[in-house]
Motif scaffolding. Structure first.
Motif, PDB file in Angstrom:
ATOM      1  N   GLY A  12      41.164  21.026  65.699  1.00 42.88           N
ATOM      2  CA  GLY A  12      41.134  19.616  66.039  1.00 42.88           C
ATOM      3  C   GLY A  12      40.165  19.110  64.813  1.00 42.88           C
ATOM      4  O   GLY A  12      40.550  17.580  64.262  1.00 42.88           O
ATOM      5  N   LEU A  13      38.994  19.778  64.324  1.00 45.38           N
ATOM      6  CA  LEU A  13      38.146  19.204  63.423  1.00 45.38           C
ATOM      7  C   LEU A  13      38.900  19.090  62.078  1.00 45.38           C
ATOM      8  O   LEU A  13      38.604  18.015  61.405  1.00 45.38           O
ATOM      9  N   ALA A  14      39.710  19.861  61.730  1.00 52.34           N
ATOM     10  CA  ALA A  14      40.580  19.773  60.659  1.00 52.34           C
ATOM     11  C   ALA A  14      41.519  18.502  60.689  1.00 52.34           C
ATOM     12  O   ALA A  14      41.751  17.884  59.664  1.00 52.34           O
ATOM     13  N   VAL A  15      42.012  18.213  61.806  1.00 58.08           N
ATOM     14  CA  VAL A  15      42.850  17.223  61.934  1.00 58.08           C
ATOM     15  C   VAL A  15      42.131  15.849  61.620  1.00 58.08           C
ATOM     16  O   VAL A  15      42.714  14.912  60.976  1.00 58.08           O
ATOM     17  N   ALA A  16      41.156  15.769  62.200  1.00 58.13           N
ATOM     18  CA  ALA A  16      40.327  14.634  62.193  1.00 58.13           C
ATOM     19  C   ALA A  16      39.924  14.349  60.707  1.00 58.13           C
ATOM     20  O   ALA A  16      39.945  13.146  60.468  1.00 58.13           O
ATOM     21  N   ARG A  17      39.343  15.445  60.132  1.00 59.26           N
ATOM     22  CA  ARG A  17      39.034  15.289  58.498  1.00 59.26           C
ATOM     23  C   ARG A  17      40.409  14.662  57.853  1.00 59.26           C
ATOM     24  O   ARG A  17      39.937  13.881  57.138  1.00 59.26           O
ATOM     25  N   GLN A  18      41.296  15.155  58.050  1.00 61.26           N
ATOM     26  CA  GLN A  18      42.754  14.949  57.385  1.00 61.26           C
ATOM     27  C   GLN A  18      42.953  13.463  57.472  1.00 61.26           C
ATOM     28  O   GLN A  18      43.549  12.781  56.997  1.00 61.26           O
ATOM     29  N   LEU A  19      42.882  12.981  58.673  1.00 58.56           N
ATOM     30  CA  LEU A  19      42.976  11.701  59.181  1.00 58.56           C
ATOM     31  C   LEU A  19      42.233  10.683  58.364  1.00 58.56           C
ATOM     32  O   LEU A  19      42.717   9.625  57.926  1.00 58.56           O
ATOM     33  N   LEU A  20      41.085  11.111  58.102  1.00 60.15           N
ATOM     34  CA  LEU A  20      40.056  10.233  57.332  1.00 60.15           C
ATOM     35  C   LEU A  20      40.360  10.441  55.835  1.00 60.15           C
ATOM     36  O   LEU A  20      39.933   9.463  55.235  1.00 60.15           O
ATOM     37  N   PRO A 376      47.815  33.155  63.264  1.00 56.98           N
ATOM     38  CA  PRO A 376      46.753  32.779  62.237  1.00 56.98           C
ATOM     39  C   PRO A 376      46.502  31.293  62.517  1.00 56.98           C
ATOM     40  O   PRO A 376      46.153  30.796  61.223  1.00 56.98           O
ATOM     41  N   ALA A 377      46.090  30.514  63.483  1.00 57.09           N
ATOM     42  CA  ALA A 377      45.839  29.143  63.562  1.00 57.09           C
ATOM     43  C   ALA A 377      44.661  28.828  62.808  1.00 57.09           C
ATOM     44  O   ALA A 377      44.609  27.950  61.946  1.00 57.09           O
ATOM     45  N   ALA A 378      43.387  29.645  63.168  1.00 57.97           N
ATOM     46  CA  ALA A 378      42.213  29.445  62.267  1.00 57.97           C
ATOM     47  C   ALA A 378      42.392  29.663  60.716  1.00 57.97           C
ATOM     48  O   ALA A 378      42.065  28.626  59.955  1.00 57.97           O
ATOM     49  N   THR A 379      43.258  30.668  60.409  1.00 60.80           N
ATOM     50  CA  THR A 379      43.602  30.682  58.910  1.00 60.80           C
ATOM     51  C   THR A 379      44.340  29.341  58.362  1.00 60.80           C
ATOM     52  O   THR A 379      43.796  28.732  57.176  1.00 60.80           O
ATOM     53  N   SER A 380      45.336  28.810  59.237  1.00 61.07           N
ATOM     54  CA  SER A 380      45.981  27.957  58.778  1.00 61.07           C
ATOM     55  C   SER A 380      45.644  26.532  59.211  1.00 61.07           C
ATOM     56  O   SER A 380      46.387  25.414  58.922  1.00 61.07           O
ATOM     57  N   SER A 381      44.395  26.472  59.776  1.00 60.80           N
ATOM     58  CA  SER A 381      43.836  25.077  60.211  1.00 60.80           C
ATOM     59  C   SER A 381      43.974  23.598  59.620  1.00 60.80           C
ATOM     60  O   SER A 381      44.470  22.791  59.909  1.00 60.80           O
ATOM     61  N   LEU A 382      43.655  24.115  58.041  1.00 61.14           N
ATOM     62  CA  LEU A 382      43.556  22.732  57.108  1.00 61.14           C
ATOM     63  C   LEU A 382      45.050  22.374  56.708  1.00 61.14           C
ATOM     64  O   LEU A 382      45.431  21.373  56.656  1.00 61.14           O
ATOM     65  N   ALA A 383      45.932  23.493  56.755  1.00 62.76           N
ATOM     66  CA  ALA A 383      47.238  23.355  56.514  1.00 62.76           C
ATOM     67  C   ALA A 383      48.041  22.703  57.641  1.00 62.76           C
ATOM     68  O   ALA A 383      48.978  21.848  57.493  1.00 62.76           O
ATOM     69  N   ILE A 384      47.806  23.140  59.015  1.00 60.85           N
ATOM     70  CA  ILE A 384      48.005  22.442  59.966  1.00 60.85           C
ATOM     71  C   ILE A 384      47.972  21.291  60.245  1.00 60.85           C
ATOM     72  O   ILE A 384      48.659  20.266  60.570  1.00 60.85           O
ATOM     73  N   ALA A 385      46.695  20.897  59.804  1.00 63.33           N
ATOM     74  CA  ALA A 385      46.271  19.491  59.846  1.00 63.33           C
ATOM     75  C   ALA A 385      47.003  18.364  58.635  1.00 63.33           C
ATOM     76  O   ALA A 385      47.411  17.346  58.981  1.00 63.33           O
ATOM     77  N   GLU A 386      47.372  19.005  57.367  1.00 63.81           N
ATOM     78  CA  GLU A 386      48.140  18.314  56.547  1.00 63.81           C
ATOM     79  C   GLU A 386      49.577  18.162  57.234  1.00 63.81           C
ATOM     80  O   GLU A 386      50.109  17.088  56.958  1.00 63.81           O
ATOM     81  N   HIS A 387      49.934  19.219  57.980  1.00 63.30           N
ATOM     82  CA  HIS A 387      51.286  19.129  58.352  1.00 63.30           C
ATOM     83  C   HIS A 387      51.565  17.917  59.430  1.00 63.30           C
ATOM     84  O   HIS A 387      52.416  17.182  59.384  1.00 63.30           O
ATOM     85  N   ILE A 388      50.582  17.911  60.582  1.00 65.56           N
ATOM     86  CA  ILE A 388      50.283  17.007  61.535  1.00 65.56           C
ATOM     87  C   ILE A 388      50.202  15.337  60.804  1.00 65.56           C
ATOM     88  O   ILE A 388      50.951  14.553  61.190  1.00 65.56           O
TER      89      ILE A 388
END
Length: 393
Positions: A12-20, A376-388
């Protein structure tokens, strides 16, 4: 544009950062019911940064894990967070496992995992002198990190970029109304243009509130760990894993040196009696009844009840837990194991009883729900954020 992310874990925090990053100056709010970020799956795991060995080529897990590793390595370097490439041995104990090891090697190569290599007993001993096995697959760039520290750094990034992180704020209702989404929370109503649900153990419940399908349902599995005594921690230099068995839904006991040089042994996989049931006696009766009466769980239990009995026996009898680890490190005994904190995995289960394997992300008009994001969601968190965020834009 006003966005709300529900869930203050690493994803969730990675998604918020990517939105900004995507829309500087926009309004982004993270809503988290706990008094601090990363209190659940983010803060209750072994800290392994997976290289992408296991995941079917072409899956979201495979693509986002490999991208996520690169982004996470870069992020930790920029922010001074310890990131240690200790390497992983996936160890085969017999001929059947050795054959599956060859299949894993092909899968890892297809996923672009760097430096992957098949080793015999002498090659294994060079890396892990105390590990026994017939053959092993070595992933030299598998790493460990403190994902809790990463989450706290991401939260700071969100605030620094102009976003908000509202702690102690529970979401109690979600209503899509015209071109807005209205969230009823313990801190009052929040109105947003878009909402991203990254609520882990509770995401299915929130997705239903937002008008989503009741399935897949989150079934919580507690993973119990032991930790090697400091005097025996030198028995393992890096990560020692079993070869996955396709007949069973979980990987099984393994050994992991953490970023602080402690060595964890585990986890097993037991049905938790509450979604946040980190201890044996943690019971939330409505949540447990909801799990037990879910048709998908009933079908899953019929298929895997023998595994469940075995996992329970290992939980109740320490010597059985130690025996599982001793298959790989023969010098270990039950006296070498100390209790360690447990974690709870938010595993999505479909109506037919199958465990959802890949990441599952549902996009509707104004609400996105991450319906399944296990390792591996924690590993992938920044990439999941990019994807979303790319899909949202």
């Amino acid at each position: 544009m006003s966005d709300v992310v529900v869930g203050g874990g690493i994803v969730g925090l990675a998604v918020a950062r990517q939105l900004l990053i995507q829309r500087p100056g926009s309004t982004v709010t993270v809503v988290e019911k706990e008094p601090a970020v990363g209190r659940h799956q983010t803060g209750h795991n072994s800290g392994v940064v997976h290289a992408g060995v296991y995941y079917p080529p072409g899956s979201l897990k495979a693509a986002l894990c490999r991208r996520g590793v690169a982004l996470l390595r870069e992020y930790t370097a920029e922010h001074g967070i310890a990131y240690r490439e200790l390497g992983k041995l996936i160890v085969a104990l017999d001929a059947d496992e050795e054959k599956r090891l060859g299949d894993l090697h092909e899968r890892a190569a297809a996923n672009g995992v760097p430096g992957i290599e098949l080793l015999g007993p002498s090659g294994m001993r060079d890396l892990e002198p105390h590990v026994h096995g017939r053959a092993a697959l070595h992933s030299p760039q598998t790493a460990v990190v403190d994902f809790g520290a990463v989450a706290r750094s991401l939260a700071d990034d969100v605030v620094r970029r102009g976003g908000q992180v509202r702690l102690g704020t529970a979401v109690r209702g979600i209503r899509q109304s015209g071109d807005k989404v209205r969230l009823g929370t313990s801190g009052g109503e929040i109105v947003a243009d878009r909402v991203v649900l990254c609520a882990g153990l509770h995401v299915d419940r929130l997705a239903v509130l937002a008008g989503g399908d009741p399935a897949p349902r989150i079934v919580p599995f507690r993973g119990e760990y032991y930790r090697l005594t400091p005097q025996r921690a030198d028995l393992v230099r890096g990560l020692v894993y079993p070869v996955p068995d396709p007949r069973y839904p979980f990987l099984g006991v393994h050994l992991t040196r953490r970023v602080d040089d402690t060595v964890d042994v585990g986890p097993n996989a037991l049905l938790a009696l509450a979604r946040e049931g980190y201890r044996h006696h943690d019971l939330h009766l409505p949540e447990l009844l909801g799990t037990l009466t879910y048709p998908g769980f009933v079908r899953m239990a019929r298929r895997h009840w023998r595994t469940g009995v075995s996992e329970l026996a290992g939980s109740l009898v320490k010597s059985r837990f130690a025996a599982a680890a001793r298959r790989y490190v023969p010098q270990l005994s039950a006296a070498d194991l100390l209790p360690a904190p447990a974690g709870v995995r938010a595993q999505a289960v479909d109506r037919d009883g199958s465990l959802v394997d890949d990441f599952r992300i549902e996009f509707s008009r104004r609400v996105v729900a991450i319906r399944n994001a296990p390792s591996p969601a924690a590993t992938s968190s920044l990439a999941i954020a990019e994807h979303i965020v790319a899909r949202l834009e």
